[in-house]
Enzyme design. Structure first.
Site, short mmCIF file in Angstrom:
data_model
loop_
_atom_site.label_atom_id
_atom_site.label_comp_id
_atom_site.label_asym_id
_atom_site.label_seq_id
_atom_site.Cartn_x
_atom_site.Cartn_y
_atom_site.Cartn_z
CD GLU A 190 -7.73 -8.52 4.29
OE1 GLU A 190 -7.64 -9.64 3.78
OE2 GLU A 190 -7.61 -7.47 3.64
N GLY A 323 -2.58 0.51 2.30
CA GLY A 323 -2.67 1.23 1.04
C GLY A 323 -4.12 1.35 0.61
CG MET A 325 -10.22 -3.17 3.45
SD MET A 325 -9.27 -4.70 3.54
CE MET A 325 -10.58 -5.90 3.27
CG ASN A 327 -13.91 -2.51 2.82
OD1 ASN A 327 -13.55 -3.30 3.67
ND2 ASN A 327 -13.41 -1.27 2.74
CD GLU A 360 -7.11 -2.93 -2.63
OE1 GLU A 360 -7.94 -3.66 -2.08
OE2 GLU A 360 -5.89 -2.99 -2.42
CG HIS A 363 -8.54 -8.02 -3.45
ND1 HIS A 363 -8.13 -9.30 -3.16
CD2 HIS A 363 -7.53 -7.20 -3.05
CE1 HIS A 363 -6.93 -9.26 -2.61
NE2 HIS A 363 -6.53 -7.99 -2.53
#
Length: 907
Positions: A190, A323, A325, A327, A360, A363
């Site tokens: 990203e 910090g 991600m 995925n 995260e 997300h």
């Protein structure tokens, strides 16, 4: 994605990023061997910006791919060579050709494509001529005859380098306990870096299914987005084949390869959850595993949708630019954001891990299951994840009072959004660098603040139902802001766009002025708040939810108002004793009271206000002081009402305002400012003492450390210096004797007062640290010394490889923020710019430049502007404009208030 910044800059936690901004006042797979096609004998032809786009139907936007060829499945096979820092790959992409064409354009950069062939439904293969445009990060495939409409398979053979820039497919190194160096490979895609690992349609709305195969050395382990289907040895290599992913965007694909260890799987519902580390760091995983499990269960319940993956792995990577991600199924983290020793970690450090892990996990639904159509809508991912992290952590640890602490993050957004160079939350994005610049405090903190305001306005239950509608309607697809408004509007049975569009699509925020026209009438008015005078010919307007609390004749009344016009009048009962606008502090606006109303609040006692209200009272007063709307004398007087304050967040804004004054005060006047700081802080430190009391909560322990640290540095208190040295001696002899929350203050004070021997000690402790937090604490202490020679040594280490490139830009920025080293650091930046531009991750370099806001003299400002102008430096979006405006505000304040400040602080 969670940034080390602030978005938030600029330290490596959201809260610290927010506080760093406050001081301004401020102040993001199958495979088989395929015979190389004939085209492989012809080398890839690099092209410049003039890549021929003839015969490509659809839009010719240089940053958006044409839509005449659409991928819907990638079978990827990657074979990394960690010793050579290279990788080879094969991609078989199932595509739909929507209209006959002889050209396919996709994204690729920093890759060599040795062959490209396509096979259609009717059979037969066509080889492609390959042209790469490095500047536009594109690959053009040209076929000798037209491809008919229909489904086809595109096969690409490619090679690449495991880079050192912490983006794309990159390498990370670390040392084990014996000092031996090891290498691993990880990904960070990203916003637009999947194209550095494999050729692809690297835009968020080109969603597809991914099936990965990783070919690695037998002694290594690999993790990807999904569960392992098979694990075999072929030709001396370990071959791991992973299950199909859900339909998702390229930026969410992940591969991690190295010597890795994992926790035992913990089932959360039907999902196996694990935390991965390099060898030797598994003892630091329990806390992260607990919040990962708690937040995953919380989100499944809140969203009403099961976790969309088949497993969830959280991986701590030694070198990581952000910090964390998000995925899908393989979330990657900077070590400080996932690993922590519960015995020695401070409350702030554990809070940091909890926030980032929850962010995260949130997300997996907002961002992964439902994804914004283009990067202008990034806030739909990041603002929601920021909002949801607060909800989840608050539910897990209500005693942490996370929504009170969120005021610090909100204030950081205020600081940037009060600039003339701010932008709307949703803002046009064209080039990749503009997408990268969207990972900022406006996307994260302002976006989350606006969502919190809306949730409180329509009600939490209604808001959650709207969120569920939105996720169900757009699962496995893409969505835009209007789609969210439709879902929330259906749930709330009211028109949400009219209420919210002003907050999302126009820049800035309002200042609500409260005045009393008569004993029984109150007037509320709105205007845009800016730190510098605006030349706008028309004033923007917002629909502002204003919860108003009125206390009269011993009774308290709560009103819910909506300020839609420039001004509104409100009737009052007789005998008003106190009134407070923005009750509970959830509104994204500032409030300024006329003098008599402010005196009412102070007379009744600030302790009658909720902590979030006290925070806003101070924060708003400080902002209007910086802008020139409130006299500095009034603000300094106001701070005297908070010497008995025990809320760490209220103290955060007070300390940050004192830090700002420390940046702009003349050196000869610093002693009187230090005396003022001692007068404000000493009563609280004396009451708290150095030792925690029985039953004392964690927030008070954290406050003690922060106040002692400020008193030792900003207050330059000699007694605090001596006691800190003694406390640190006891800590080194027996760490259990000292509260962990006090240790960062002790280290900071001893650095501030330290000599070369202390510098050597802290440097060695950083390198020998047993936790990521301890390593970071001692590393950044090297930026806090006063000696120019020692600070010069710290700066030099940022470009020699002694400091990880994930940290080096922030160390430089920290030295720029040190009033004893800012000129030295700025000269270092100017002298070494080209080398830092090559070495540092781009987002790290961008954050480093934020340190210029501390160069608060007219001479330094002129030099800063000349440097950036002469170099034609572009940090993406409005980032540089914002840094320069923040600097202008500080210099303006210094020019306006220096003499006044000297007189006000003089005994």
């Amino acid at each position: 994605m969670s940034e080390p910044v602030g978005r938030r800059q600029l330290f490596s936690t959201l809260a610290k990023r927010a506080r760093a901004l406050l001081v301004f006042p401020l102040a993001p797979f199958f495979l088989l061997a395929i015979r190389p096609a004939a085209a492989a004998t012809a080398p890839t032809q690099p092209k410049g910006k003039d890549m021929n786009l003839d015969d490509v139907p659809g839009s010719l936007d240089p940053y958006r791919l044409p839509r005449h060829v659409v991928p819907h499945r990638y079978d990827l096979r990657l074979e990394p060579d960690l010793r050579a820092a290279t990788f080879s790959g094969l991609a078989v992409v199932t595509i739909t050709v929507t209209r006959a064409t002889s050209t396919i354009i996709l994204n690729a950069v920093d890759l060599t494509i040795s062959s490209a062939t396509v096979e259609g439904e009717s059979g037969g293969r066509l080889d492609a001529a390959v042209e790469l445009d490095h500047a536009m990060q594109r690959c053009r495939l040209t076929f000798s005859r037209s491809l008919p409409a229909g489904e086809a398979r595109l096969t690409l053979v490619f090679q690449g380098t495991l880079n050192d820039h912490l983006r794309g497919f990159y390498r990370s190194t670390y040392k084990d306990q014996s000092g031996a160096t090891h290498t691993m490979a990880a990904t960070q895609f990203e916003a637009t870096d999947a194209r550095r690992a494999f050729p692809c349609w690297d835009e968020p709305d080109f969603k597809a299914v991914f099936a990965a195969t990783l070919v690695i050395d037998p002694g290594l382990t690999a993790v990807s987005n999904t569960a392992i289907l098979s694990d075999s040895i072929e030709s001396g290599k370990r071959v791991l084949r992973f299950a199909d992913s859900m339909k998702m965007s390229t930026y969410l694909v992940a591969f991690i390869v190295g010597q890795l260890e994992s926790t035992k799987p913990r089932l959360v519902g039907k999902t196996p959850l694990r935390l991965w580390t390099v060898p030797g760091k598994q003892p630091l995983t329990p806390f992260g595993l607990d919040i990962a499990a708690a937040s995953l269960a919380f989100f499944e319940d809140y969203y009403g949708i099961p976790y969309p993956g088949d497993k969830l792995d959280l991986l701590a990577i030694p070198d990581f630019a952000s910090g964390a991600m998000e995925n899908l199924g393989a979330i990657t983290f900077r070590e400080t954001a996932l690993l922590v020793d519960e015995r020695t970690g401070t409350h702030a450090e554990r809070e940091r891990v909890a926030d980032v892990v929850a962010h995260e996990n949130a997300h997996m639904w907002f961002g992964d299951l439902v994804t914004m159509s283009w990067w202008n809508g990034l806030w739909l991912n990041e603002a929601f994840a920021t909002f949801m992290e607060m909800l989840a952590v608050d539910a897990w640890k209500p005693e942490w009072k996370r929504w009170d602490a969120f005021g610090v993050s909100r204030a950081a957004a205020f600081s940037v959004d009060g600039l003339l160079s701010t932008r709307p939350i949703e803002y046009p994005v064209r080039a990749p660098k503009d997408a990268d610049a969207m990972f900022d405090v406006l996307t994260y903190e302002k976006g989350a603040s606006v969502l919190r305001m809306l949730e409180q306005h329509i009600g939490p239950a209604v808001f959650r139902e709207g969120v569920r509608r939105y996720l169900r309607a757009h699962a496995y697809g893409n969505a835009d802001t209007k789609d969210l408004w439709v879902a929330l509007g259906q749930a709330a049975k009211q028109a949400v766009p009219e209420l919210m569009d002003g907050w999302i699509f126009q820049p800035g925020y309002p200042l609500v002025t409260v005045r009393q026209d008569s004993e029984t009438e109150l007037v509320l008015s709105q205007q845009r708040f800016t730190y510098l005078a605006s030349s706008e010919s028309t004033e923007p307007r917002w629909q502002i939810p204003v919860p108003l609390r009125i206390t009269a004749a011993g009774a308290t009344e709560h009103r819910r108002l909506l300020l839609t016009d420039r001004e509104m009048r409100v009737s009052l009962p007789q005998g008003v004793q106190q009134l407070f606008a923005n009750e509970a502090g959830h509104g994204f606006y500032r409030v300024r009271y006329e003098s008599s109303l402010l005196q009412q609040i102070l007379k009744a006692g600030v302790d009658r206000l909720a902590p979030s209200e006290r925070f806003n009272l101070v924060s708003d007063a400080w902002a209007t002081t910086v802008s020139g709307l409130t006299p500095l004398s009034d603000y300094l007087y106001l701070t005297g009402h908070f010497t008995g304050e025990r809320d760490k967040n209220v103290w955060a804004v007070l300390l940050d305002s004192f830090s700002f004054l420390n940046r702009i005060v003349a050196a000869e006047d610093r002693p009187v400012l230090e005396s003022f700081v001692r007068a404000r802080l000493t009563p609280a430190v004396t009451a708290l003492t150095w030792q925690p009391k029985a039953g004392e909560d964690e927030l008070v322990k954290q406050l003690r450390g922060e106040l002692i640290g400020a008193l030792g540095k900003l207050g330059n208190d000699q007694a605090i210096h001596a006691q800190s040295a003694e406390q640190y001696r006891q800590y080194r002899a027996d760490p259990s004797r000292i509260d962990p929350n006090l240790v960062p203050a002790l280290v900071a004070i001893l650095a501030y007062t330290g000599d070369e021997a202390r510098y050597k000690e802290f440097s060695e402790r950083s390198q020998a640290a047993t936790t990521p937090q301890e390593e970071r604490r001692y590393l950044f202490a090297l930026a806090a010394f006063q000696s120019p020679a020692l600070l010069g040594r710290t700066l030099a280490r940022t470009i020699t490889g002694e400091i990880r490139t994930q940290d080096a830009p922030f160390v430089v920025s920290a030295v720029m923020g040190n009033v004893h080293g800012r000129e030295l650091a700025w000269e270092f930046v100017k002298t070494n710019w080209e080398q830092m531009d090559r070495l540092f991750p781009k987002q790290g370099l961008r954050r480093m430049c934020g340190g210029v806001v501390a160069l608060a003299t007219a001479e330094l400002e002129e030099d800063v502007r000349a440097f950036f102008l002469s170099r034609k430096i572009d940090l993406g979006g409005k980032t540089l404009d914002q840094y320069l405006e923040q600097l202008r505000i500080a210099v303006t304040f210094r020019s306006r208030e220096s003499q006044n400040l000297r007189e006000l602080l003089r005994p």
